[in-house]
Design a protein around this motif. Sequence first.
Motif, mmCIF file in Angstrom:
data_model
loop_
_atom_site.group_PDB
_atom_site.id
_atom_site.type_symbol
_atom_site.label_atom_id
_atom_site.label_comp_id
_atom_site.label_asym_id
_atom_site.label_seq_id
_atom_site.Cartn_x
_atom_site.Cartn_y
_atom_site.Cartn_z
ATOM 1 N N GLU A 7 0.827 -1.220 0.000
ATOM 2 C CA GLU A 7 0.000 0.000 0.000
ATOM 3 C C GLU A 7 0.847 1.250 0.000
ATOM 4 O O GLU A 7 0.371 2.329 -0.318
ATOM 5 N N SER A 8 2.113 1.106 0.372
ATOM 6 C CA SER A 8 2.985 2.275 0.448
ATOM 7 C C SER A 8 3.554 2.664 -0.906
ATOM 8 O O SER A 8 4.231 3.670 -1.009
ATOM 9 N N LYS A 9 3.288 1.881 -1.956
ATOM 10 C CA LYS A 9 3.874 2.197 -3.262
ATOM 11 C C LYS A 9 3.454 3.617 -3.658
ATOM 12 O O LYS A 9 2.273 3.941 -3.685
ATOM 13 N N THR A 10 4.432 4.453 -3.938
ATOM 14 C CA THR A 10 4.117 5.868 -4.190
ATOM 15 C C THR A 10 3.588 6.063 -5.604
ATOM 16 O O THR A 10 4.001 5.404 -6.536
ATOM 17 N N SER A 11 2.647 6.977 -5.721
ATOM 18 C CA SER A 11 2.158 7.298 -7.060
ATOM 19 C C SER A 11 3.026 8.420 -7.616
ATOM 20 O O SER A 11 3.722 9.110 -6.889
ATOM 21 N N ASN A 12 3.009 8.598 -8.923
ATOM 22 C CA ASN A 12 3.908 9.581 -9.520
ATOM 23 C C ASN A 12 3.199 10.896 -9.818
ATOM 24 O O ASN A 12 3.726 11.722 -10.538
ATOM 25 N N PHE A 13 2.004 11.100 -9.191
ATOM 26 C CA PHE A 13 1.312 12.351 -9.496
ATOM 27 C C PHE A 13 2.068 13.546 -8.918
ATOM 28 O O PHE A 13 1.951 14.655 -9.413
ATOM 29 N N ILE A 14 2.881 13.294 -7.870
ATOM 30 C CA ILE A 14 3.546 14.397 -7.170
ATOM 31 C C ILE A 14 4.460 15.176 -8.108
ATOM 32 O O ILE A 14 4.539 16.406 -8.041
ATOM 33 N N GLU A 15 5.122 14.448 -9.015
ATOM 34 C CA GLU A 15 6.067 15.160 -9.887
ATOM 35 C C GLU A 15 5.357 16.113 -10.862
ATOM 36 O O GLU A 15 5.992 16.954 -11.478
ATOM 37 N N HIS A 16 4.010 15.998 -10.967
ATOM 38 C CA HIS A 16 3.276 16.911 -11.845
ATOM 39 C C HIS A 16 2.783 18.155 -11.096
ATOM 40 O O HIS A 16 2.213 19.048 -11.698
ATOM 41 N N LEU A 17 2.995 18.198 -9.774
ATOM 42 C CA LEU A 17 2.562 19.362 -8.988
ATOM 43 C C LEU A 17 3.633 20.452 -9.056
ATOM 44 O O LEU A 17 4.806 20.156 -9.353
ATOM 45 N N PRO A 18 3.252 21.731 -8.756
ATOM 46 C CA PRO A 18 4.276 22.778 -8.657
ATOM 47 C C PRO A 18 5.337 22.361 -7.637
ATOM 48 O O PRO A 18 5.011 21.749 -6.610
ATOM 49 N N ARG A 19 6.585 22.719 -7.910
ATOM 50 C CA ARG A 19 7.706 22.247 -7.102
ATOM 51 C C ARG A 19 7.535 22.582 -5.611
ATOM 52 O O ARG A 19 7.831 21.760 -4.749
ATOM 53 N N PHE A 20 6.990 23.797 -5.318
ATOM 54 C CA PHE A 20 6.908 24.199 -3.910
ATOM 55 C C PHE A 20 5.896 23.343 -3.130
ATOM 56 O O PHE A 20 5.942 23.262 -1.914
ATOM 57 N N LEU A 21 4.962 22.696 -3.860
ATOM 58 C CA LEU A 21 3.968 21.860 -3.167
ATOM 59 C C LEU A 21 4.439 20.410 -2.985
ATOM 60 O O LEU A 21 3.851 19.650 -2.229
ATOM 61 N N GLN A 22 5.506 20.040 -3.699
ATOM 62 C CA GLN A 22 5.887 18.626 -3.727
ATOM 63 C C GLN A 22 6.270 18.053 -2.358
ATOM 64 O O GLN A 22 5.821 16.955 -2.012
ATOM 65 N N PRO A 23 7.087 18.767 -1.512
ATOM 66 C CA PRO A 23 7.438 18.155 -0.208
ATOM 67 C C PRO A 23 6.213 17.884 0.654
ATOM 68 O O PRO A 23 6.087 16.811 1.248
ATOM 69 N N LEU A 24 5.275 18.852 0.704
ATOM 70 C CA LEU A 24 4.074 18.672 1.525
ATOM 71 C C LEU A 24 3.230 17.527 0.965
ATOM 72 O O LEU A 24 2.760 16.650 1.709
ATOM 73 N N ALA A 25 3.059 17.516 -0.373
ATOM 74 C CA ALA A 25 2.249 16.459 -0.990
ATOM 75 C C ALA A 25 2.882 15.097 -0.753
ATOM 76 O O ALA A 25 2.190 14.117 -0.459
ATOM 77 N N ALA A 26 4.211 15.045 -0.846
ATOM 78 C CA ALA A 26 4.899 13.763 -0.633
ATOM 79 C C ALA A 26 4.680 13.277 0.791
ATOM 80 O O ALA A 26 4.425 12.098 1.033
ATOM 81 N N ARG A 27 4.749 14.205 1.749
ATOM 82 C CA ARG A 27 4.544 13.831 3.155
ATOM 83 C C ARG A 27 3.115 13.307 3.366
ATOM 84 O O ARG A 27 2.902 12.269 3.981
ATOM 85 N N LEU A 28 2.134 14.036 2.795
ATOM 86 C CA LEU A 28 0.732 13.634 2.993
ATOM 87 C C LEU A 28 0.400 12.353 2.234
ATOM 88 O O LEU A 28 -0.423 11.551 2.673
ATOM 89 N N ALA A 29 1.055 12.164 1.085
ATOM 90 C CA ALA A 29 0.730 10.999 0.252
ATOM 91 C C ALA A 29 1.411 9.728 0.737
ATOM 92 O O ALA A 29 1.042 8.634 0.344
ATOM 93 N N THR A 30 2.444 9.885 1.599
ATOM 94 C CA THR A 30 3.154 8.698 2.085
ATOM 95 C C THR A 30 2.319 8.057 3.192
ATOM 96 O O THR A 30 2.019 8.701 4.203
ATOM 97 N N PRO A 31 1.948 6.814 3.037
ATOM 98 C CA PRO A 31 1.095 6.183 4.046
ATOM 99 C C PRO A 31 1.784 6.115 5.405
ATOM 100 O O PRO A 31 3.012 6.100 5.483
ATOM 101 N N ALA A 32 0.989 6.067 6.434
ATOM 102 C CA ALA A 32 1.528 6.034 7.801
ATOM 103 C C ALA A 32 1.197 4.691 8.457
ATOM 104 O O ALA A 32 0.208 4.054 8.103
ATOM 105 N N PRO A 33 2.035 4.275 9.420
ATOM 106 C CA PRO A 33 1.691 3.060 10.177
ATOM 107 C C PRO A 33 0.547 3.359 11.139
ATOM 108 O O PRO A 33 0.531 4.421 11.766
ATOM 109 N N ARG A 34 -0.426 2.479 11.221
ATOM 110 C CA ARG A 34 -1.560 2.650 12.151
ATOM 111 C C ARG A 34 -1.697 1.374 12.982
ATOM 112 O O ARG A 34 -1.835 0.287 12.416
#
Length: 379
Positions: free
Chosen positions: A292-319
Amino acid sequence: MSLENRVCINSCEEYDSRRIYAVIQEQFRQLNAAELVKPGMKAVIKPNLVLKSKPEAAVVTHPLVVAAVASCLQELGAEVLVAESPGGLYTPGALRSSYHACGYSDAAKSHGFALNEDCSSRELKTPGGAVSKTFEVIAPILDADLIVDVCKLKTHCMMGLSAAVKNMFGVVPGLMKPELHCRFPEKAPFAEMLVDLCCGVRPHLCVVDAITAMEGNGPSGGNPRFVGALLSARDPFYLDVLCAGLVGMKTADIPYLQAAHSRGLCPADIDGLEIIGENYRSFIAPDFVQPESKTSNFIEHLPRFLQPLAARLATPAPRIRAKDCVGCGKCAESCPQHTIKLENRRARIDYSHCIRCYCCHEMCPQHVIDIKRMPLFKL
Ligand code: SF4
Ligand code: SF4
């Protein structure tokens, strides 16, 4: 092509000692193992025993595959020792308990190979390393004349794939593994570190137990999946390129294969391999469940300044499924960030320090730590 580029794949439909032995013997012949193994050599087999688990759960390398490899090495005159540093404490008692739980104590008795109980370690220098010039490594690996990497084919929540290269991470003693997660919290540098380590240890022969593989949230929380194959190679990077293909991934999906390819250590895809044995396409499972943690590649299509936040939010978390937690503390012990605490005999994660390494998920013996993506990012 040279023997280093060669990858062998053959069908093996069940854990039958004779069939496994026959396949490994033929693959070792194809790889000219006799050129590498000399009488009296100390050969060390490095299996994957990440967690105490019965062989049928597909978490660990099946003991019958290790036994067959040991028999082939003994016939060539080597003395065989099995050595591994599982997750958690690295003590003689913990090792004996792992060997027993994973079916290795019985296999060692019946096939005449030794199980390591020496828990010393020393520094391995890796001057050519891109991100790490030294590693602490368990002594039997450093003292071996020949290293044979005998791994399990599994998905991996952090690296996508666990096969020959990732198996070498187990030569780092016990709780020093979380320290490396701390030093390399991001996927890309962690992958570079794995390549440095694998190049430094450099196994001479590699075998993959892909009779029953693991799909989903591997390397310990996924489900067994029949593949029906055994694979061998001299080169762990070449071998893993084929392993990635078998589980429906590309080299580009696996950070450590990307790193290895950019260093010229492996081809970009399966076309660059010399494959011996059977048609690998017949073993590919197109619906093999990805982590489930496999990252999608949509992040690279976002504006560069949004990429770190999007990457953090898109990375699944342990629950943690709190109601099923038994409070054993294994997750807290393995967490490199020390961000898991036990409260009222239940584990709780403080997410402000979590680096999404998934060591807790990997080490939970009850499998009650899920990997969850925010619903928006599932879309
Ligand atoms: S909580 Fe789990 S995923 Fe987060 S840093 Fe600790 S071990 Fe890694
Ligand atoms: S390892 Fe699993 S069962 Fe043990 S405390 Fe952590 S979440 Fe609970």
